[in-house]
Design an enzyme around this catalytic site. Structure first.
Site, PDB file in Angstrom:
ATOM      1  N   CYS A  52       0.829  -1.210   0.000  1.00  0.00           N
ATOM      2  CA  CYS A  52       0.000   0.000   0.000  1.00  0.00           C
ATOM      3  C   CYS A  52       0.863   1.261   0.000  1.00  0.00           C
ATOM      4  CB  CYS A  52      -0.927  -0.018   1.216  1.00  0.00           C
ATOM      5  SG  CYS A  52      -1.704   1.556   1.594  1.00  0.00           S
ATOM      6  N   CYS A 390     -10.179   3.361 -13.006  1.00  0.00           N
ATOM      7  CA  CYS A 390     -11.425   3.654 -13.722  1.00  0.00           C
ATOM      8  C   CYS A 390     -11.451   2.911 -15.060  1.00  0.00           C
ATOM      9  CB  CYS A 390     -11.561   5.155 -13.967  1.00  0.00           C
ATOM     10  SG  CYS A 390     -11.478   6.168 -12.467  1.00  0.00           S
TER      11      CYS A 390
END
Length: 498
Positions: A52, A390
């Site tokens: 992360c 996206c």
């Protein structure tokens, strides 16, 4: 799981701390976690994943905070959720990094502070103290400078009503401020205060502000909120979120040099004083964060510049960049805004002449007509053209749109998308993609989506939270082998986030 977005995520550069035996952050696992929490009165625990990016950025700040809090016996710990998945699930971890404050195993609260060393230290010191610290002549001076902002109530010992009201405020806002109480009349007199009163001590502006009205929870809250905000602040990694969530319009002063920001701040200071508590004013480094000007419908290559953002409704009021920023010009502009005489600047793509495909395209000019149609459940994806996540989502989202378009719910459910970099929308969007459901009959209470990005999970979400409980069945297809992928993430972007 989502790697949670924080303001300035793309601009905050920090290297991860290398693992070492002398770290002041304690690494915990399922065999050590419970005993550690039982043995320490107050612990901040970070649940993270090594891959992360936000966890890596947090690491040096977390380490520095652990070192500074060591002498106060406030422990910082961390858990690697890729190694301890069951432990992380047991404590409701849904994104990385997740931080929680532990007071034993039965009193656990989310960490709501900033993610810089100073912010973590300040927050945890507040957590270690009682809601209201009883102060004496000997402890008052040190307490007054214990944080950037502290509130001290001067109350007579027999004034229980004022004391209870102040304590209620402290319990509610202990994460934000330090609260102290003085019951010694001689100490109050030495401070030039007549009880009952509250003095907010601060390390900026005039140094302190005094509250002498009747003690009332909402009145004290308003006083603290106004007095604790710098007259001319600075938009930066530590302040952006606070400004955005304050509910108060923010006036930006963009300039490329510190000298220019100081000069413009001084010129505008009387205007800020006039509108204190109604409009916040802050400078912003146009060299470092000039790209944010575009989010306010300003040209991102022409500075200095000025704009007001109505944060609650995400409306933008840019000052004409062809005009010089002077006291008189800005005073007239701000007065007009305060009086409701300015029209907001609306950035919008053209309304599509036809809607092609199963996913409805939204722009600013047709946003209300589609999203706020009270007869339909509307699922909206707020995306950015450059966002990789996206792009990866697009085929599944098209499949979802087709599923509803070909079902008995085609007139009740709309699957839609909007380019949030090219259109002004009233929603607070801090990462891409952001997906929200606007149920029919409850448009003022959209539900944010945070699950896995599969067609099945989207359908379950719409069925659970939508008015029509719409769950069309997906046609069965031959199963295909899939390789295990990393959890989905969202990408931070320029929409109301620097």
């Amino acid at each position: 799981m989502l790697c949670k977005r924080v303001a300035f995520a793309l601009l905050a550069a920090a290297a991860a701390v290398a693992a070492s035996g002398d770290s002041d952050v304690t690494q915990l696992g399922r065999d050590t976690f419970e005993d550690f929490m039982k043995a320490n009165e107050l612990v901040l625990a970070e649940f993270y994943a090594p891959w992360c990016g936000h966890c890596k950025a947090l690491a040096p700040e977390y380490e520095a905070a652990a070192t500074s809090l060591k002498e106060k016996n406030i422990k910082l710990a961390k858990v690697d959720c890729t190694e301890e998945s069951e432990l992380c699930q047991a404590y409701g971890v849904e994104g990385y990094p997740t931080l929680k404050v532990f007071r034993g195993l039965d009193n656990i609260t989310p960490y709501a502070g900033q993610r810089k060393a100073a912010g973590i230290t300040s927050y945890m010191v507040k957590q270690s103290l009682p809601a209201v610290s009883l102060l004496t002549k000997d402890t008052l001076e040190e307490f007054k400078t214990a944080d950037n902002v502290v509130l001290v109530a001067y109350i007579d010992a027999d004034d229980k009503e004022s004391s209870e009201t102040f304590t209620a405020v402290a319990e509610k806002h202990r994460d934000a401020f330090l609260f102290g109480s003085v019951q010694d009349a001689a100490v109050a007199e030495a401070e030039g205060v007549k009880a009952p009163a509250i003095v907010l001590y601060k390390t900026f502006d005039e140094g302190k502000a005094t509250f002498t009205e009747k003690f009332d929870l909402e009145t004290i809250e308003k006083f603290a909120k106004t007095a604790a905000t710098p007259l001319i602040g600075e938009v930066g990694p530590e302040t952006y979120t606070d400004y955005m969530t304050s509910g108060v319009p923010l006036a930006y002063i963009f300039a490329e040099t510190a000298e220019e920001r100081e000069a413009l701040g001084a010129a505008i200071k009387p205007i800020a004083e006039k509108h204190r508590g109604v409009i916040n004013f802050a400078t912003i480094d146009a060299k470092a964060f000039g790209g944010h000007a575009g989010n306010l419908n300003l040209k991102a290559d022409k500075f200095p510049a000025f704009a007001i953002q109505e944060t609650a409704k995400n409306l933008k009021y840019p000052f004409d960049q062809e005009k010089e920023i002077t006291h008189d010009a800005i005073a007239e502009f701000v007065d007009a805004f305060a009086a409701g005489k300015l029209e907001p600047s609306i950035k919008s793509e053209p309304i599509p002449e036809t809607q092609e495909g199963p996913v409805t395209t939204i722009v600013a000019k047709n946003y209300e007509d589609i999203v706020l149609d009270d007869t339909k459940d509307v699922l909206v994806e707020f995306y950015a053209p450059w966002c990789g996540h996206c792009k990866a989502l697009a085929p599944k989202y098209e499949e979802l749109g087709a599923l509803y378009a070909e079902s008995e719910f085609k007139d009740k459910v709309v699957i839609a998308k909007v380019d949030a970099t090219a259109n002004d929308v009233p929603d607070e969007i801090q990462g891409f993609p952001t997906i929200k459901l606007y149920p029919a009959g409850a448009k003022d209470a959209p539900v944010a989506y945070s699950g896995s990005r599969t067609v099945e999970d989207f359908v379950s979400f719409i069925a659970e939270h939508g008015k029509y409980k719409a769950a069309p069945e997906k046609k069965e297809e031959p199963a295909a082998e899939e390789s295990e992928a990393a959890p989905a993430a969202s990408e931070s972007g320029g929409r109301d986030e620097l």
